[in-house]
Scaffold this motif. Structure first.
Motif: not given
Length: 541
Positions: A54-55, A88-89, A92, A96
């Protein structure tokens, strides 16, 4: 007064959007703990790989890449555990938001240094802007720090534009503790146990319509807990369909009825299992979303007055106010100690809040608090060498206290009103601290700030009622008041009669004040006898 910033309007704080309850998994066998660690470590490895993917995707991530990540996870686990991608999203996205806050903090520091470097050395500052640096040496050191902060800001902006974030599964603080084990009082084995526990993944979102609201981690109404094993660990199953049933049962003491109602109707409930390595215990947390609570109108919340609360580093200062903004009774103080562990600090905050909420509920009042946010006000560039003040505002539990207060107030049906915190402490001390001081009461600056917060929530100015015109202290020019509007009911009514003499020269029962001024024979009053005034008819007619 033109230099003052605009004051925001008060508003009713919306209620919480979710609920989370936790219970301990008691009487786990050694085999249960072994299986939980194996499953958590296996899924944690998959979660780390997915978070890396994801990153790497960054800003180019879309629904197709999301589906591809799910397909990549399924062979190593199962379709039930593909919810790892959502975790995971979310992680992330949290990184941010933290990155953006870091950029804003660096921008504020750079602006402050550039402003102070542009001023002559030794120039005094004002209340609205800092002055120049005190010496040439400090000026030179700040030029070097400005260069460092500028480089950091450029790097952070480049990462933000490219969508690059830095995330540590298990926590950056725990990772840095590995290099300071002696200072932390930990052995390498103890740190390794905490690190593994922090990187495990044993969580599953709920699914409405599925049995008991969750097919991955299932909890029956009797408290039986079972998990769906990943495909590589299916040989550990002790129940049909590749499931493992734990020997421990759960019973949620808090909100247990709500949880039971949800699972019996197959509504979604999310579960998370984690290990507390310090206590050697396992816990299960259940959470679910709730529909938005309909908040009461602000006018309804102001009915009957409210309680103004000033948040401080070691206590909550509160004072009850009536509808017209007058302080009622004595000031209240709810103390807490924020030293020690996180669990101790959280317990102290909850204990202080529950006493405040019980007082408000007992009197049927709303609570007015400041909408505090010190995210951009804790830098050393903002406050210079005032380390004590920086430590003070850093220690204020604004975010945790706000979240706790909203959730606990919603449970008791108490309305929370948030106000703009600008100038409440300064104006409260200026207009209310001295007038409220007596031989038996010594209010502090924080008590006066609580009065100012309450008055702002009620829609009144913070300043006290002004005196009538000195030239004509009568009804000719009208009453000048900043406390009650002309249309407020009871504005011209007499004060309640207090038994006993008001002065040394008047005995008890004498010298009563006049009643409603509009009924007296005075100039400018509607009761004045005019030729058109009709006397009341006799009762005999």
């Amino acid at each position: 007064m033109s230099g003052l910033r605009k004051i925001g309007a008060p508003f009713v704080v919306p209620g919480p959007s979710g609920i989370a309850v936790r219970d301990r998994l008691r009487h786990l066998t050694a085999e249960d703990e072994r299986v939980l660690r194996l499953v958590g470590d296996h899924l944690g490895t998959l979660a780390s790989r997915d978070l890396k993917a994801r990153c790497v995707a960054g800003l180019e991530h879309d629904a197709e890449l999301w589906a591809e990540r799910k397909r990549a996870l399924t062979p190593g686990s199962s379709s039930r555990w593909a919810g790892i991608t959502k975790a995971s999203h979310d992680q992330w996205a949290l990184a941010r938001r933290g990155q953006l806050a870091h950029i804003q903090n660096l921008q504020a520091s750079v602006r402050t240094i550039e402003h102070r470097l542009s001023l002559p050395v030794g120039e005094a500052g004002s209340r609205r802007a800092p002055g120049g640096y005190r010496s040439r040496r400090e000026w030179f050191v700040k030029t070097r720090r400005l260069r460092v902060l500028t480089d950091r800001l450029d790097a952070a902006r480049a990462d933000w534009e490219a969508g690059r974030v830095g995330v540590v599964r298990g926590g950056k603080r725990l990772l840095n503790t590995r290099h300071h084990l002696r200072a932390a009082g930990l052995t390498q084995e103890q740190w390794r146990a905490r690190w593994r526990a922090g990187r495990r993944f044993l969580a599953a979102d709920g699914e409405s319509g599925k049995r008991f609201g969750n097919e991955t981690i299932r909890v029956t109404p009797d408290g039986e807990v079972s998990i769906k094993l990943p495909a590589p660990l299916a040989y550990l199953a002790n129940a049909p369909h590749g499931r493992y049933v734990l020997a421990a049962t759960v019973a949620f003491a808090h909100r247990g009825e709500q949880w039971a109602d949800r699972i019996q109707t197959n509504r979604a409930v999310a579960y998370r299992i984690h290990e507390d390595t310090i206590r050697g215990r396992w816990y299960l947390t259940a959470s679910w979303t709730i529909p938005p609570v309909k908040t009461v109108p602000l006018a309804t919340a102001r009915t009957g007055g409210l309680v103004g609360v000033d948040t401080n580093a070691d206590h909550l200062a509160a004072w009850r106010l009536d509808t017209h903004g007058n302080p009622v009774g004595e000031p209240l103080r709810f103390g807490y100690d924020l030293s020690g562990t996180a669990q101790h600090r959280d317990a102290q905050i909850r204990h202080a809040l529950i006493r405040l909420l019980h007082f408000a509920r007992r009197h049927g009042l709303a609570i007015a608090v400041e909408d505090l946010d010190f995210t951009a006000e804790k830098t050393r560039e903002k406050h210079g060498r005032r380390k004590t003040f920086r430590k003070l505002i850093s220690g204020m539990p604004t975010a945790r206290l706000r979240a706790r207060l909203v959730s606990m107030a919603a449970e008791l049906g108490i309305t929370i009103v948030a106000v703009d915190p600008a100038y409440t402490s300064r104006w409260g001390a200026q207009h209310w601290q001295k007038p409220l001081t007596s031989t038996h009461r010594k209010p502090t600056r924080h008590d006066a700030a609580a009065v100012a917060i309450g008055r702002r929530a009620l829609g009144h100015p913070i300043r006290r009622r002004t005196a009538p015109p000195p030239a004509h202290r009568s009804d000719e020019q009208g009453h000048r008041t900043a406390q009650a509007r002309p249309g407020a009911p009871g504005r011209e009514e007499p004060r309640p009669r207090i038994p006993g003499p008001r002065t040394r020269s008047v005995r008890t029962g004498y010298g009563a004040k006049a009643g409603n001024q509009d009924t007296q024979h005075r100039s400018g009053c509607p009761a004045e006898h005019e030729p058109w005034h009709q006397d009341s008819l006799p009762l005999s007619l």
